[in-house]
Design an enzyme around this catalytic site. Structure first.
Site, PDB file in Angstrom:
ATOM      1  N   HIS A 110      -3.938  -5.819   1.590  1.00 32.24           N
ATOM      2  CA  HIS A 110      -3.753  -6.084   3.008  1.00 32.24           C
ATOM      3  C   HIS A 110      -4.300  -7.483   3.287  1.00 32.24           C
ATOM      4  CE1 HIS A 110      -2.677  -1.894   3.677  1.00 32.24           C
ATOM      5  NE2 HIS A 110      -3.764  -1.526   3.024  1.00 32.24           N
ATOM      6  N   CYS A 125       0.818  -1.214   0.000  1.00 31.13           N
ATOM      7  CA  CYS A 125       0.000   0.000   0.000  1.00 31.13           C
ATOM      8  C   CYS A 125       0.855   1.269   0.000  1.00 31.13           C
ATOM      9  CB  CYS A 125      -0.972  -0.048   1.179  1.00 31.13           C
ATOM     10  SG  CYS A 125      -2.376   1.088   1.041  1.00 31.13           S
TER      11      CYS A 125
END
Length: 236
Positions: free
Chosen positions: A194, A94
């Protein structure tokens, strides 16, 4: 079996660990130990220079202010950059993609120079991408669908030196309309997934480990609970 301990760098968990991505280092350590390797996690905080001598590195997600702290630290202590130059595998999750890129724009419109390990740039998008993402990998060594949970507003554009990790089949991905998710450049693999990503994608975990160990194959692991998790997450 190697005589030495495999050292897993958990980079800046004090500022780049918003979404539990430190779990990726735990997954790498456990998969090594289950195969009989000695393995340890080396936590590198804002109080530490980044060593260039570790075997594999992981970085997690963060918010704007934490990203700036991480960027300054990695620029001041370029051990990660040197490790990647010699081929050590790096997993960037991310916001770490953005920090390792050429530049990223914050939610307030400030442009911040990254450390240029990845030929990418990132700008805020009109809406935040939140939800399950499923992709088909595009890199050698990966054959199974990748799955994770994305939560980002940044849209990442790949430059000519970077290529996409995977093509999106469900969800948003990099968020710039090219249908791609993540980035691969040299020994760095970046993704917006994630989960932690490696708990949900054991093939990706083992790819990183094979590169860290310098081997072509690893003994298979019989983990039915992991396969059950994958079946649940891929059933959309």
């Amino acid at each position: 079996m190697p005589d030495s301990t495999v050292r897993i760098g958990l980079v800046l968990p004090d500022v780049m660990g918003t979404y539990g991505d430190g779990g990726n280092a735990l997954i790498l350590r456990q998969r090594l130990r289950m195969r009989g390797y000695d393995a340890e996690i080396v936590e590198i905080t804002l109080n530490d220079p980044v060593p260039e001598s570790l075997d594999v590195y992981t970085l997690g997600g963060a918010e704007d202010s934490a990203q700036r702290l991480a960027t300054r630290h990695l620029a001041k202590y370029p051990g990660l950059q040197k490790a990647a130059e010699r081929g050590a595998p790096v997993l960037a999750i991310c916001a770490a993609i953005q920090v390792l890129g050429n530049w990223y724009e914050t939610s307030s419109g400030e442009r911040v120079d990254g450390v240029s390990m990845l030929d990418v740039t990132t700008s805020p998008q009109a809406t935040r991408s939140i939800g399950e993402v499923i992709t088909a990998p595009r890199m050698d060594g990966l054959t199974q669908p990748l799955t994770g949970f994305e939560n980002h507003r940044g849209g990442t554009t790949l430059g000519s030196d970077a290529r996409g990790l995977a093509r999106v089949t469900h969800g948003v991905g990099n968020g710039v309309g090219d249908g791609l998710e993540g980035v691969v450049q040299g020994s760095v693999i970046g993704t917006y997934m994630h989960g932690p990503a490696l708990a949900r994608n054991p093939e990706l975990a083992d790819l990183l480990l094979k590169r860290a160990l310098g081997v072509d194959e690893l003994a298979p692991l019989d983990l039915p609970e992991v396969e059950q998790l994958r079946r649940e997450r891929l059933r959309l």
